[in-house]
Design a protein around this motif. Structure first.
Motif, PDB file in Angstrom:
ATOM      1  N   TYR A   1       4.936  66.359  30.379  1.00 54.98           N
ATOM      2  CA  TYR A   1       6.176  66.255  29.602  1.00 54.98           C
ATOM      3  C   TYR A   1       7.373  66.053  30.531  1.00 54.98           C
ATOM      4  N   ALA A   2       7.414  66.819  31.619  1.00 54.27           N
ATOM      5  CA  ALA A   2       8.536  66.712  32.553  1.00 54.27           C
ATOM      6  C   ALA A   2       8.633  65.304  33.138  1.00 54.27           C
ATOM      7  N   LEU A   3       7.513  64.767  33.581  1.00 56.63           N
ATOM      8  CA  LEU A   3       7.530  63.447  34.200  1.00 56.63           C
ATOM      9  C   LEU A   3       7.807  62.338  33.188  1.00 56.63           C
ATOM     10  N   SER A   4       7.563  62.611  31.902  1.00 54.01           N
ATOM     11  CA  SER A   4       7.931  61.634  30.872  1.00 54.01           C
ATOM     12  C   SER A   4       9.436  61.619  30.641  1.00 54.01           C
ATOM     13  N   LEU A   5      10.109  62.727  30.976  1.00 56.64           N
ATOM     14  CA  LEU A   5      11.563  62.791  30.825  1.00 56.64           C
ATOM     15  C   LEU A   5      12.280  62.098  31.969  1.00 56.64           C
ATOM     16  N   LEU A   6      11.743  62.208  33.178  1.00 60.02           N
ATOM     17  CA  LEU A   6      12.471  61.708  34.342  1.00 60.02           C
ATOM     18  C   LEU A   6      11.503  61.300  35.445  1.00 60.02           C
ATOM     19  N   ASP A   7      11.512  60.011  35.774  1.00 60.89           N
ATOM     20  CA  ASP A   7      10.809  59.511  36.953  1.00 60.89           C
ATOM     21  C   ASP A   7      11.529  60.093  38.171  1.00 60.89           C
ATOM     22  N   MET A   8      10.788  60.788  39.037  1.00 63.68           N
ATOM     23  CA  MET A   8      11.404  61.525  40.133  1.00 63.68           C
ATOM     24  C   MET A   8      11.617  60.702  41.398  1.00 63.68           C
ATOM     25  N   SER A   9      11.593  59.372  41.291  1.00 65.33           N
ATOM     26  CA  SER A   9      11.990  58.563  42.438  1.00 65.33           C
ATOM     27  C   SER A   9      13.482  58.764  42.689  1.00 65.33           C
ATOM     28  N   VAL A  10      13.883  58.661  43.946  1.00 70.08           N
ATOM     29  CA  VAL A  10      15.244  59.034  44.328  1.00 70.08           C
ATOM     30  C   VAL A  10      16.284  58.209  43.588  1.00 70.08           C
ATOM     31  N   GLN A  11      16.132  56.896  43.597  1.00 75.13           N
ATOM     32  CA  GLN A  11      17.143  56.042  42.964  1.00 75.13           C
ATOM     33  C   GLN A  11      17.179  56.245  41.455  1.00 75.13           C
ATOM     34  N   ASN A  12      16.036  56.537  40.855  1.00 73.99           N
ATOM     35  CA  ASN A  12      16.034  56.768  39.407  1.00 73.99           C
ATOM     36  C   ASN A  12      16.760  58.068  39.059  1.00 73.99           C
ATOM     37  N   ILE A  13      16.566  59.095  39.869  1.00 74.06           N
ATOM     38  CA  ILE A  13      17.305  60.346  39.654  1.00 74.06           C
ATOM     39  C   ILE A  13      18.807  60.080  39.710  1.00 74.06           C
ATOM     40  N   ILE A  14      19.235  59.366  40.740  1.00 74.97           N
ATOM     41  CA  ILE A  14      20.661  59.072  40.906  1.00 74.97           C
ATOM     42  C   ILE A  14      21.197  58.293  39.715  1.00 74.97           C
ATOM     43  N   LYS A  15      20.411  57.319  39.237  1.00 80.28           N
ATOM     44  CA  LYS A  15      20.843  56.489  38.114  1.00 80.28           C
ATOM     45  C   LYS A  15      20.864  57.275  36.806  1.00 80.28           C
ATOM     46  N   LYS A  16      19.767  57.959  36.495  1.00 81.60           N
ATOM     47  CA  LYS A  16      19.649  58.642  35.206  1.00 81.60           C
ATOM     48  C   LYS A  16      20.622  59.811  35.077  1.00 81.60           C
ATOM     49  N   LEU A  17      20.894  60.502  36.175  1.00 84.64           N
ATOM     50  CA  LEU A  17      21.826  61.624  36.139  1.00 84.64           C
ATOM     51  C   LEU A  17      23.248  61.206  36.513  1.00 84.64           C
ATOM     52  N   ASP A  18      23.437  59.910  36.779  1.00 84.43           N
ATOM     53  CA  ASP A  18      24.768  59.342  37.049  1.00 84.43           C
ATOM     54  C   ASP A  18      25.463  60.095  38.185  1.00 84.43           C
ATOM     55  N   LEU A  19      24.798  60.167  39.328  1.00 83.06           N
ATOM     56  CA  LEU A  19      25.264  60.994  40.429  1.00 83.06           C
ATOM     57  C   LEU A  19      26.173  60.280  41.419  1.00 83.06           C
ATOM     58  N   ARG A  20      26.520  59.043  41.151  1.00 80.43           N
ATOM     59  CA  ARG A  20      27.436  58.325  42.039  1.00 80.43           C
ATOM     60  C   ARG A  20      28.895  58.511  41.628  1.00 80.43           C
ATOM     61  N   GLN A  21      29.166  59.521  40.846  1.00 81.52           N
ATOM     62  CA  GLN A  21      30.524  59.797  40.381  1.00 81.52           C
ATOM     63  C   GLN A  21      31.153  60.915  41.222  1.00 81.52           C
ATOM     64  N   PRO A  22      32.494  60.934  41.317  1.00 84.85           N
ATOM     65  CA  PRO A  22      33.172  61.973  42.112  1.00 84.85           C
ATOM     66  C   PRO A  22      33.302  63.288  41.338  1.00 84.85           C
ATOM     67  N   ILE A  23      32.183  63.986  41.194  1.00 80.93           N
ATOM     68  CA  ILE A  23      32.117  65.186  40.351  1.00 80.93           C
ATOM     69  C   ILE A  23      31.797  66.450  41.149  1.00 80.93           C
ATOM     70  N   PHE A  24      31.640  66.319  42.447  1.00 79.99           N
ATOM     71  CA  PHE A  24      30.968  67.391  43.175  1.00 79.99           C
ATOM     72  C   PHE A  24      31.876  68.542  43.606  1.00 79.99           C
ATOM     73  N   THR A  25      33.172  68.319  43.706  1.00 75.01           N
ATOM     74  CA  THR A  25      34.065  69.429  44.050  1.00 75.01           C
ATOM     75  C   THR A  25      33.953  70.550  43.025  1.00 75.01           C
ATOM     76  N   LYS A  26      33.754  70.183  41.755  1.00 78.11           N
ATOM     77  CA  LYS A  26      33.650  71.178  40.687  1.00 78.11           C
ATOM     78  C   LYS A  26      32.378  72.022  40.790  1.00 78.11           C
ATOM     79  N   THR A  27      31.399  71.525  41.546  1.00 81.10           N
ATOM     80  CA  THR A  27      30.160  72.297  41.689  1.00 81.10           C
ATOM     81  C   THR A  27      30.266  73.365  42.764  1.00 81.10           C
TER      82      THR A  27
END
Length: 370
Positions: A327-353
């Motif tokens: 089930y987990a792997l059907s939700l998200l392909d764990m390749s690096v670029q896919n994680i970045i794309k699907k979770l939209d991690l190229r945005q300037p959001i990290f100071t808040k973390t």
């Protein structure tokens, strides 16, 4: 199963968190200019000194000194008499990323080797462990009391630790609260304790345990265990990026791969894969497939797909662990670029973390339930 569990958190002005927020502010500044930026930046702070070091590849020049000083000022360090302020001496040792590392990452591979973990449980609305969420809430309340001056004599910095009693595997009550808080020494400790109880502690506990009887005689309360604390921040304790990795994650409930998050762009799997594992763990618990779950993933530098992926439900699964893994792997392909794309991690959001933990905050993509 444990009968007690303790977790701690720190204020946004804690020396290590000053460093995390400076480093992540640099990450965000780079991503605003160039979403393909590569960043690995460490910050060190001590008495009247800030040192920045690391590697950055970005399309435009970054004003590192301005970012650092703005962050320090925002956190309330404006008084040089405290031994650290936005006017502290600052040194910058930042160069371009290694070409050998860039070679693998440019092809979509992981930016480093390592293992990452994700965790979720049904103890809180955020599907996070109660001890760490309550500790974070204490620190949020403390910072707000200082910033809004409802407790005007507080100074930047602070720590909290809570002990939760468990009964039959479920969080039952708060038994101990420990806080360390710097403040104006002209204020009596009795007033400090009463103000913290009324304006910081009671609202935090009420948020998560509304039925608990709140009586100072029934909760072990320790405020400034050494007796007093006048000056906090880097003048009393050197800070460094990435030294609060347990506070940043699950408060010790759930394992940790050892890599920190702050100061790193999302090509670094220490950050992006840990976020992906949290996303999967939260969705597993949200779907009722387990009451408690931990995921582990492992990568090798330059390769896109993980070399290991494991699911552990601690006997709480409503279906088999293998079915949960599928089930987990059907939700998200764990390749690096896919994680970045699907979770939209190229945005300037990290100071808040970089304060009060990276998980349990609904605004982030890795906290979304599908």
């Amino acid at each position: 199963m444990f009968t007690q569990f303790a977790s701690e958190s720190v204020a946004s002005g804690h020396p290590d968190k000053i460093c995390d927020q400076i480093s992540d502010s640099i990450v965000d500044a780079c991503l605003r200019i160039d979403q393909s930026s590569r960043v690995a930046v460490e910050t060190l702070v001590t008495t009247n000194k800030v040192i920045l070091a690391g590697e950055v590849t970005c399309a435009s020049k970054i004003d590192y000194e301005k970012i650092a000083r703005q962050t320090i000022k925002k956190l309330g360090y404006t008084n040089p008499e405290w031994g650290f302020s936005d006017q502290a001496d600052l040194e910058v040792y930042i160069h371009q990323q290694s070409k050998d590392i860039a070679l693998g990452v440019d092809d979509g591979g992981a930016g480093d080797q390592g293992m990452m973990f994700g965790y979720a449980c049904n103890e809180t609305p955020e599907l996070m462990p109660l001890p760490i969420m309550l500790a974070h809430q204490l620190m949020k309340n403390l910072d707000q009391a200082r910033e809004k001056q409802s407790i005007a004599y507080l100074r930047p910095d602070g720590k909290a630790q809570v002990v939760i009693d468990y009964l039959d595997g479920k969080a039952n009550k708060v038994s101990t609260i420990i806080m360390a808080v710097p403040y104006d020494p002209q204020i009596s400790k009795e007033q400090l304790e009463q103000d913290l109880w009324d304006k910081v502690i009671v609202p935090a506990v009420r948020k998560y345990l509304p039925k608990q009887i709140l009586d100072k005689d029934k909760i072990k309360l320790i405020i400034n265990g050494t007796g007093a604390w006048e000056i906090g921040g880097p003048a009393s304790d050197t800070g460094l990026t990435g030294r609060k990795i347990i506070i940043d994650t699950y408060g010790g409930m759930g394992r940790h791969g050892g890599g920190c998050f702050s100061g790193k762009d999302p090509s670094k799997v220490d950050r992006s894969a840990a976020y992906a594992c949290r996303f999967l763990a939260k969705n597993i618990v949200a779907q009722g497939l387990a009451a408690r779950v931990e995921l582990q993933v492992a990568y090798v530098i330059g390769q896109a797909q993980p070399v290991a992926f494991n699911v552990e439900t601690f006997g709480t699964g409503t279906i088999s662990d293998q079915e949960i893994k599928e089930y987990a792997l059907s939700l998200l392909d764990m390749s690096v670029q896919n994680i970045i794309k699907k979770l939209d991690l190229r945005q300037p959001i990290f100071t808040k973390t970089a304060a009060y933990g990276h998980f349990g905050k609904a605004e982030f993509s890795w906290e979304k339930v599908v």
